[in-house]
Design a protein around this motif. Sequence first.
Motif, PDB file in Angstrom:
ATOM      1  N   MET A 169       0.858  -1.203   0.000  1.00 19.77           N
ATOM      2  CA  MET A 169       0.000   0.000   0.000  1.00 19.77           C
ATOM      3  C   MET A 169       0.888   1.245   0.000  1.00 19.77           C
ATOM      4  N   GLY A 170       0.753   2.072  -1.059  1.00 21.49           N
ATOM      5  CA  GLY A 170       1.631   3.235  -1.172  1.00 21.49           C
ATOM      6  C   GLY A 170       1.094   4.478  -0.504  1.00 21.49           C
ATOM      7  N   VAL A 171       0.057   4.346   0.299  1.00 21.61           N
ATOM      8  CA  VAL A 171      -0.501   5.549   0.936  1.00 21.61           C
ATOM      9  C   VAL A 171      -0.462   5.417   2.447  1.00 21.61           C
ATOM     10  N   ASN A 172      -0.432   6.584   3.097  1.00 23.36           N
ATOM     11  CA  ASN A 172      -0.336   6.613   4.551  1.00 23.36           C
ATOM     12  C   ASN A 172      -1.748   6.699   5.149  1.00 23.36           C
TER      13      ASN A 172
ATOM     14  N   ILE B  90     -11.116  10.174   2.095  1.00 21.66           N
ATOM     15  CA  ILE B  90      -9.987  10.337   1.165  1.00 21.66           C
ATOM     16  C   ILE B  90      -9.890  11.803   0.753  1.00 21.66           C
ATOM     17  N   LYS B  91      -8.847  12.453   1.230  1.00 23.03           N
ATOM     18  CA  LYS B  91      -8.662  13.870   0.857  1.00 23.03           C
ATOM     19  C   LYS B  91      -7.839  13.934  -0.419  1.00 23.03           C
ATOM     20  N   ASN B  92      -8.449  14.512  -1.451  1.00 22.42           N
ATOM     21  CA  ASN B  92      -7.775  14.555  -2.742  1.00 22.42           C
ATOM     22  C   ASN B  92      -6.940  15.828  -2.868  1.00 22.42           C
ATOM     23  N   SER B  93      -5.626  15.655  -2.817  1.00 25.79           N
ATOM     24  CA  SER B  93      -4.728  16.821  -2.926  1.00 25.79           C
ATOM     25  C   SER B  93      -3.907  16.781  -4.216  1.00 25.79           C
ATOM     26  N   ALA B  94      -4.374  16.005  -5.209  1.00 21.67           N
ATOM     27  CA  ALA B  94      -3.652  15.969  -6.497  1.00 21.67           C
ATOM     28  C   ALA B  94      -3.726  17.367  -7.102  1.00 21.67           C
ATOM     29  N   ASN B  95      -2.583  17.936  -7.463  1.00 18.76           N
ATOM     30  CA  ASN B  95      -2.626  19.380  -7.785  1.00 18.76           C
ATOM     31  C   ASN B  95      -1.827  19.796  -9.014  1.00 18.76           C
ATOM     32  N   ARG B  96      -1.800  18.915 -10.044  1.00 20.85           N
ATOM     33  CA  ARG B  96      -1.070  19.313 -11.264  1.00 20.85           C
ATOM     34  C   ARG B  96      -1.937  20.208 -12.154  1.00 20.85           C
TER      35      ARG B  96
ATOM     36  N   ARG C 266     -12.877   7.299  10.803  1.00 20.53           N
ATOM     37  CA  ARG C 266     -12.222   6.061  11.271  1.00 20.53           C
ATOM     38  C   ARG C 266     -10.867   5.912  10.584  1.00 20.53           C
ATOM     39  N   PHE C 267     -10.848   6.118   9.272  1.00 19.51           N
ATOM     40  CA  PHE C 267      -9.570   6.120   8.538  1.00 19.51           C
ATOM     41  C   PHE C 267      -9.494   7.388   7.692  1.00 19.51           C
ATOM     42  N   PHE C 268      -8.289   7.938   7.564  1.00 20.66           N
ATOM     43  CA  PHE C 268      -8.094   9.167   6.786  1.00 20.66           C
ATOM     44  C   PHE C 268      -6.861   8.991   5.897  1.00 20.66           C
ATOM     45  N   VAL C 269      -7.021   9.281   4.622  1.00 19.23           N
ATOM     46  CA  VAL C 269      -5.895   9.148   3.679  1.00 19.23           C
ATOM     47  C   VAL C 269      -5.834  10.393   2.803  1.00 19.23           C
ATOM     48  N   GLU C 270      -4.645  10.951   2.670  1.00 19.11           N
ATOM     49  CA  GLU C 270      -4.496  12.063   1.722  1.00 19.11           C
ATOM     50  C   GLU C 270      -3.825  11.514   0.471  1.00 19.11           C
TER      51      GLU C 270
END
Length: 329
Positions: A1-4, A70-76, A24-28
């Motif tokens: 799993m490549g995410v924290n 799931i917080k989406n911080s993709a910013n290109r 319960r779970f949070f992933v950026e």
Amino acid sequence: MGVNVQENIPLKAHTVFKIGGPARFFVEVKSREELVDALRFAGERGLPFFILGAGSNVLVSDKGFDGVFIKNSANRVTINGEKILADAGVMLPYLASEAARAGLSGFEWGVGIPGTVGGSVRGNSGCFGSEMKDVVEAVEVFDVNEAKSPDGRAIEDPRQGRDYKLKAKSCEFGYRDSIFKHSPNFVIISAVLALKKGEPQLIQERMKDLVSRRVDTQDIGAKCAGCIFKNVPWSRKDIDQKALLLRFPVLKKFESAPGISAGFLIDEVGLKGQRIGNAMISRKHANFFINTGDAKAEDVIMLVALVKERVHRKFGILLEEEIQYIGFE
Ligand SMILES: Cc1cc2nc3c(=O)[nH]c(=O)nc-3n(C[C@H](O)[C@H](O)[C@H](O)COP(=O)(O)OP(=O)(O)OC[C@H]3O[C@@H](n4cnc5c(N)ncnc54)[C@H](O)[C@@H]3O)c2cc1C
């Protein structure tokens, strides 16, 4: 799993309202690949997921969210001629300033909306007479529909999902509406905006003007969620324009507008400044509720109910929420 993956993370830190219990779970995530990893994490545990942009149009319940946030911080951002390709996590004010820097016009109004491309495409956000639908040419979507479990939200294996591109006309944009609002398993990955070459000086001036118009009418920097309610379009099936204008001459000022301002209705029933707990209806803009201290979601919910009841009692109009509720099921 490549995410924290983090556990038990307070969501108030991730919403502009600064309200909400823990996830319960949070992933950026910062890319499509990380997003699919996060969805897989949810799927493997049979948990529901929620995609968050900037958290500027949501109310999270006091008990939080029992699933994977799931917080989406993709910013290109990639600019090619008059087209801009922007990841779903890009903030609109940043995108507006990048467009201005490239001498592109048509998105100056984005400077004042504190949301992401994903949240704004979903809600067809807009202001001062412009909306996302005026500039969006296509939207890249990750569709997890085919992989969904029976509860309709948790997914078994997102790798079975599909990417595809929707042209603007397939996005079914309407007033604060789009196909994405009705398809919770569509995750927006990016959008292509089509703008026009403009005069850089004029673009900058327009942006400045729009910012100062906001300062005059909104509580800038307040803990809030933007407009709580949608305006009331005359085209709504339950709205009889003729009868309303006859009964309430005060609504005549909206006769040639697309509909009635929800803020005006709230003001008319005398609720500006009304408070429940630490949630207060703004004195400047009645469709904004302000968290004046450590407001609870419960306070906001009660204020929403009060406004709906008063407006309905006086005008016979049922206000509909623009904000998205999370964790209230
Ligand atoms: C001070 C203030 C002023 C505002 N002014 C305006 C205004 O003038 N006009 C206006 O229209 N709005 C306004 N808003 C509301 C808000 O900024 C917009 O609705 C914005 O587009 C929401 O984007 P977001 O990224 O914050 O979405 P969020 O609040 O994070 O999420 C909103 C919804 O979008 C969904 N979502 C987010 N990203 C994705 C994605 N990648 N894929 C699928 N679904 C996704 C979420 O699941 C959620 O259901 C204002 C808000 C504030 C606080």
